[in-house]
Design a protein around this motif. Structure first.
Motif, PDB file in Angstrom:
ATOM      1  N   MET A  69       0.847  -1.215   0.005  1.00  0.00           N
ATOM      2  CA  MET A  69      -0.027  -0.020   0.196  1.00  0.00           C
ATOM      3  C   MET A  69       0.704   1.090   0.017  1.00  0.00           C
ATOM      4  SD  MET A  69      -1.422  -0.087   3.644  1.00  0.00           S
ATOM      5  CE  MET A  69      -0.931  -1.661   4.884  1.00  0.00           C
ATOM      6  N   PHE A  79      -2.690   0.094  -4.539  1.00  0.00           N
ATOM      7  CA  PHE A  79      -3.149   0.030  -5.989  1.00  0.00           C
ATOM      8  C   PHE A  79      -4.406  -0.651  -6.129  1.00  0.00           C
ATOM      9  CE2 PHE A  79      -2.210  -4.638  -5.364  1.00  0.00           C
ATOM     10  CZ  PHE A  79      -1.043  -4.663  -4.768  1.00  0.00           C
ATOM     11  N   ASP A  83      -7.461  -2.864  -6.631  1.00  0.00           N
ATOM     12  CA  ASP A  83      -7.623  -4.382  -6.284  1.00  0.00           C
ATOM     13  C   ASP A  83      -6.987  -4.791  -4.976  1.00  0.00           C
ATOM     14  OD1 ASP A  83      -8.402  -5.460  -9.685  1.00  0.00           O
ATOM     15  OD2 ASP A  83      -9.535  -4.565  -8.269  1.00  0.00           O
ATOM     16  N   GLU A  84      -6.148  -3.973  -4.283  1.00  0.00           N
ATOM     17  CA  GLU A  84      -5.460  -4.314  -3.435  1.00  0.00           C
ATOM     18  C   GLU A  84      -6.192  -4.824  -2.173  1.00  0.00           C
ATOM     19  OE1 GLU A  84      -2.000  -1.864  -2.345  1.00  0.00           O
ATOM     20  OE2 GLU A  84      -1.647  -2.879  -0.713  1.00  0.00           O
ATOM     21  N   ILE A  85      -5.772  -5.799  -1.286  1.00  0.00           N
ATOM     22  CA  ILE A  85      -6.501  -6.092  -0.079  1.00  0.00           C
ATOM     23  C   ILE A  85      -5.894  -5.476   0.814  1.00  0.00           C
ATOM     24  CG2 ILE A  85      -7.094  -8.087   1.268  1.00  0.00           C
ATOM     25  CD1 ILE A  85      -8.464  -8.136  -1.349  1.00  0.00           C
ATOM     26  N   LEU A  86      -6.860  -4.962   1.709  1.00  0.00           N
ATOM     27  CA  LEU A  86      -6.487  -4.011   2.999  1.00  0.00           C
ATOM     28  C   LEU A  86      -6.879  -4.439   4.270  1.00  0.00           C
ATOM     29  CD1 LEU A  86      -5.829  -0.490   1.768  1.00  0.00           C
ATOM     30  CD2 LEU A  86      -3.905  -2.157   1.895  1.00  0.00           C
ATOM     31  N   ILE A  87      -6.451  -4.377   5.562  1.00  0.00           N
ATOM     32  CA  ILE A  87      -7.334  -4.685   6.581  1.00  0.00           C
ATOM     33  C   ILE A  87      -7.299  -3.350   7.296  1.00  0.00           C
ATOM     34  CG2 ILE A  87      -7.337  -5.945   8.808  1.00  0.00           C
ATOM     35  CD1 ILE A  87      -5.879  -8.127   7.197  1.00  0.00           C
ATOM     36  N   GLY A  88      -8.415  -2.884   7.783  1.00  0.00           N
ATOM     37  CA  GLY A  88      -8.617  -1.748   8.625  1.00  0.00           C
ATOM     38  C   GLY A  88      -9.818  -1.861   9.659  1.00  0.00           C
ATOM     39  N   LYS A  89     -10.074  -0.766  10.464  1.00  0.00           N
ATOM     40  CA  LYS A  89     -11.080  -0.770  11.317  1.00  0.00           C
ATOM     41  C   LYS A  89     -12.374  -0.259  10.925  1.00  0.00           C
ATOM     42  CE  LYS A  89      -9.017  -1.825  15.940  1.00  0.00           C
ATOM     43  NZ  LYS A  89      -7.947  -1.544  16.604  1.00  0.00           N
ATOM     44  N   LEU A 116      -7.805   3.395   8.592  1.00  0.00           N
ATOM     45  CA  LEU A 116      -6.506   2.525   8.858  1.00  0.00           C
ATOM     46  C   LEU A 116      -5.699   3.223  10.351  1.00  0.00           C
ATOM     47  CD1 LEU A 116      -5.357   2.284   5.317  1.00  0.00           C
ATOM     48  CD2 LEU A 116      -6.565   0.559   6.600  1.00  0.00           C
ATOM     49  N   GLU A 137     -12.320  -5.391  13.038  1.00  0.00           N
ATOM     50  CA  GLU A 137     -11.442  -5.361  11.813  1.00  0.00           C
ATOM     51  C   GLU A 137     -12.144  -6.031  10.668  1.00  0.00           C
ATOM     52  OE1 GLU A 137      -7.789  -7.170  13.753  1.00  0.00           O
ATOM     53  OE2 GLU A 137      -7.158  -5.468  12.993  1.00  0.00           O
ATOM     54  N   ARG A 164     -11.363  -6.848   6.343  1.00  0.00           N
ATOM     55  CA  ARG A 164     -10.725  -7.034   5.329  1.00  0.00           C
ATOM     56  C   ARG A 164     -11.623  -6.705   4.085  1.00  0.00           C
ATOM     57  NH1 ARG A 164      -9.538 -12.449   5.237  1.00  0.00           N
ATOM     58  NH2 ARG A 164      -7.835 -12.247   6.708  1.00  0.00           N
ATOM     59  N   ARG A 179     -11.326  -4.844  -0.270  1.00  0.00           N
ATOM     60  CA  ARG A 179     -10.634  -4.896  -1.555  1.00  0.00           C
ATOM     61  C   ARG A 179     -10.642  -3.254  -2.090  1.00  0.00           C
ATOM     62  NH1 ARG A 179      -8.579  -8.286  -5.314  1.00  0.00           N
ATOM     63  NH2 ARG A 179      -9.870 -10.024  -4.533  1.00  0.00           N
ATOM     64  N   LEU A 184     -13.740 -11.850   2.348  1.00  0.00           N
ATOM     65  CA  LEU A 184     -13.606 -10.195   2.625  1.00  0.00           C
ATOM     66  C   LEU A 184     -14.752 -10.009   3.727  1.00  0.00           C
ATOM     67  CD1 LEU A 184     -13.133  -8.476  -0.978  1.00  0.00           C
ATOM     68  CD2 LEU A 184     -11.539  -9.110   0.893  1.00  0.00           C
ATOM     69  N   LEU A 233       6.622  -0.345  -2.025  1.00  0.00           N
ATOM     70  CA  LEU A 233       7.310  -0.651  -0.804  1.00  0.00           C
ATOM     71  C   LEU A 233       6.528  -1.495   0.113  1.00  0.00           C
ATOM     72  CD1 LEU A 233       8.269   3.040   0.300  1.00  0.00           C
ATOM     73  CD2 LEU A 233       9.849   1.159  -0.418  1.00  0.00           C
ATOM     74  N   ASN A 254       5.306  -3.320   3.464  1.00  0.00           N
ATOM     75  CA  ASN A 254       4.919  -2.717   4.786  1.00  0.00           C
ATOM     76  C   ASN A 254       6.276  -2.813   5.814  1.00  0.00           C
ATOM     77  OD1 ASN A 254       2.413  -2.279   3.942  1.00  0.00           O
ATOM     78  ND2 ASN A 254       1.358  -3.750   5.401  1.00  0.00           N
ATOM     79  N   TYR A 305      -0.109   1.277  13.171  1.00  0.00           N
ATOM     80  CA  TYR A 305      -1.005   0.455  12.120  1.00  0.00           C
ATOM     81  C   TYR A 305      -0.056  -0.859  11.618  1.00  0.00           C
ATOM     82  CZ  TYR A 305      -3.282  -1.241   8.190  1.00  0.00           C
ATOM     83  OH  TYR A 305      -3.960  -2.230   7.153  1.00  0.00           O
ATOM     84  N   GLN A 357       1.611  -8.447  -1.663  1.00  0.00           N
ATOM     85  CA  GLN A 357       0.392  -8.700  -0.685  1.00  0.00           C
ATOM     86  C   GLN A 357       0.735  -9.863   0.193  1.00  0.00           C
ATOM     87  OE1 GLN A 357      -3.638  -7.363  -2.149  1.00  0.00           O
ATOM     88  NE2 GLN A 357      -2.941  -8.087  -3.919  1.00  0.00           N
ATOM     89  N   ASN A 366       2.972  -8.882   2.852  1.00  0.00           N
ATOM     90  CA  ASN A 366       2.243  -7.936   3.866  1.00  0.00           C
ATOM     91  C   ASN A 366       1.248  -8.739   4.659  1.00  0.00           C
ATOM     92  OD1 ASN A 366       3.818  -5.662   2.976  1.00  0.00           O
ATOM     93  ND2 ASN A 366       2.272  -4.997   1.688  1.00  0.00           N
ATOM     94  N   HIS A 367       0.844  -9.501   4.116  1.00  0.00           N
ATOM     95  CA  HIS A 367      -0.780 -10.078   4.775  1.00  0.00           C
ATOM     96  C   HIS A 367      -0.472 -11.541   5.609  1.00  0.00           C
ATOM     97  CE1 HIS A 367      -3.678  -7.349   3.660  1.00  0.00           C
ATOM     98  NE2 HIS A 367      -3.124  -7.085   2.564  1.00  0.00           N
ATOM     99  N   LEU A 407      -7.892 -14.359  -2.784  1.00  0.00           N
ATOM    100  CA  LEU A 407      -8.272 -12.944  -3.018  1.00  0.00           C
ATOM    101  C   LEU A 407      -6.953 -12.201  -3.449  1.00  0.00           C
ATOM    102  CD1 LEU A 407      -9.758 -12.371   0.498  1.00  0.00           C
ATOM    103  CD2 LEU A 407     -11.070 -12.066  -1.681  1.00  0.00           C
ATOM    104  N   MET A 408      -5.804 -12.597  -3.314  1.00  0.00           N
ATOM    105  CA  MET A 408      -4.725 -11.841  -3.417  1.00  0.00           C
ATOM    106  C   MET A 408      -3.939 -12.133  -4.747  1.00  0.00           C
ATOM    107  SD  MET A 408      -3.322 -11.870   0.437  1.00  0.00           S
ATOM    108  CE  MET A 408      -4.005 -11.393   1.556  1.00  0.00           C
TER     109      MET A 408
END
Lengths: 241, 147
Positions: free
Chosen positions: A1, A117, A119-125, A138, A184, A186, A188, A232, B11, B13, B52, B85, B88-89, B99-100
């Motif tokens: 990210m 980017f 379609d990137e997978i992220l984890i947030g709250k 985040l 939390e 997950r 996209r 997700l 970059l 994480n 984070y 990904q 990072n995950h 998913l990735m």
């Protein structure tokens, strides 16, 4: 990210910072200018990564109101960065009467920027829910929205609790899964939008257009997420017990 | 200010974690200017970002681990973004892999997904939360087994 962004900028070093190491002054100036700020179409700036090159150092006599004074190209560009504690007197400068010299240096540098980017997978709250969707944060970046159509379907908005609910269907019937604040999640990244928030009149046609007037301040950079795929959504939905 | 290249490099994480940790140390040592108004933004963003990232699996990574991981990844034929990904995950289930990795059903067989999971979980150390869970599991096991 995170990405590395190459930028070029002029940094002005005032006389009272000449005594410090020049690199530190520059790093501080660049971070002051960019850290925690959104650059249009680039992302959220985090911190300086490195300085790659310097160009065209100008030293000119005095600053302040008058910008018509001529810039005097400095002949010792490379050595500037090697001088441990340059005092103004050691630099080849011209200064008139009470004017003090100012250093104007063009720097090439790289900055760490938050810019996931597509379609990137992220984890947030989960920050909260509203009829607009689920708001995710985040911590260092807050403007993430998962609109209702991108939630796990079927979904309904519980007005009383102000929370979105996934009506998960099993053989026994519908099982309500609540998207509570603090959970939390997950997701996209499916879209992003940059809004030029600089106060220079009406926004351009390329900026995110909205048919209605925006009464409140718009976030300069927002992400749109989706959780409508297996895996997700809330992490607790998918961890095997 | 001009942007020369908005996407010069991706970059991980871990790299950002290292950078921010080093920056924090540097600023602690130099002391004085930390609280000047100009530095507030830097303080805020580095604190929040570090907070984070510290909760993600990259916390326990090292340059050697990352190198080992990337070498092991060569045989799986994944794109840079996909490898990033995974790094990072640290996915632990097939669903997360799907998913990735784009079009994973066409590109990877079930065995390949299992192999990928094995590579990921064996080379990359578990994240802080997974470790906590592991410790809790160990504790429960001790309780069950008096001997």
């Amino acid at each position: 990210m995170f990405v590395l962004v190459e930028m070029v900028d002029t940094v002005r070093i005032p006389p009272w910072q000449f005594e410090r190491k020049l690199n530190d002054s520059i790093a501080e100036e660049l971070n002051k200018k960019l850290a925690n700020k959104v650059v249009y179409n680039v992302g959220l700036c985090i911190c300086l990564f490195d300085i790659t090159k310097l160009e065209d150092a100008y030293v000119f006599p005095g600053d302040g109101a008058s910008h018509t004074k001529e810039k005097q190209p400095c002949t010792c560009q490379q050595s500037l960065l090697m001088l441990p504690a340059p005092s103004p007197w050691q630099l080849p400068i011209y200064f008139l009467a009470l004017d003090l010299p100012i250093l104007d240096i063009l720097f090439h540098f790289r900055y760490v920027v938050f810019h996931p980017f597509l379609d990137e997978i992220l984890i947030g709250k989960i920050k909260g829910c509203s009829p607009e969707g689920v708001h995710v944060s985040l911590g260092f970046f807050d403007d993430i929205l998962i609109p209702p159509e991108s939630l796990q379907q079927p979904a309904k908005f519980d007005e009383a609790e102000q929370v979105w609910v996934w009506e998960y269907e099993t053989e026994e019937g519908a099982h309500d899964l609540y998207m509570d604040t603090g959970e939390e999640i997950r997701f996209r990244v499916v879209d992003e939008s940059f809004v030029d928030t600089s106060p220079t009149g009406p926004s351009s046609a390329e900026a995110t257009s909205s048919s209605e007037e925006l009464p409140k301040k718009e976030a300069p950079y927002t992400l749109v997420g989706s959780i409508s795929e297996p895996g997700l959504g809330l992490l607790s939905w998918w961890t095997s017990s | 200010m001009e942007v020369k290249d908005a996407n010069s490099a991706l970059l991980s994480n871990y790299e950002v974690f290292q950078l921010l940790t080093d920056l924090k140390e540097q600023r602690k040592e130099s002391g004085k200017n930390k609280h000047s108004s100009g530095q507030q933004n830097l303080n805020t963003i580095t604190y929040e970002t570090l907070k984070y990232i510290s909760k993600t699996p990259c916390r326990h990574q090292s340059p050697e681990i990352v190198r080992e991981f990337l070498t092991a990844m060569k045989s799986h034929k994944l794109t840079k973004a996909e490898k990033l990904q995974l790094l990072n995950h640290r996915p632990m289930t097939a669903v997360e892999i799907q998913l990735m990795v784009e079009e994973s059903e066409e590109r990877l067989t079930e065995e390949q997904i299992e192999a990928l999971l094995h590579t990921v979980t064996s080379i990359l150390p578990a994240g802080p939360e997974a470790e906590q869970k592991k410790n809790m599991d160990d504790v429960t096991m001790d309780e069950e087994d008096p001997a």
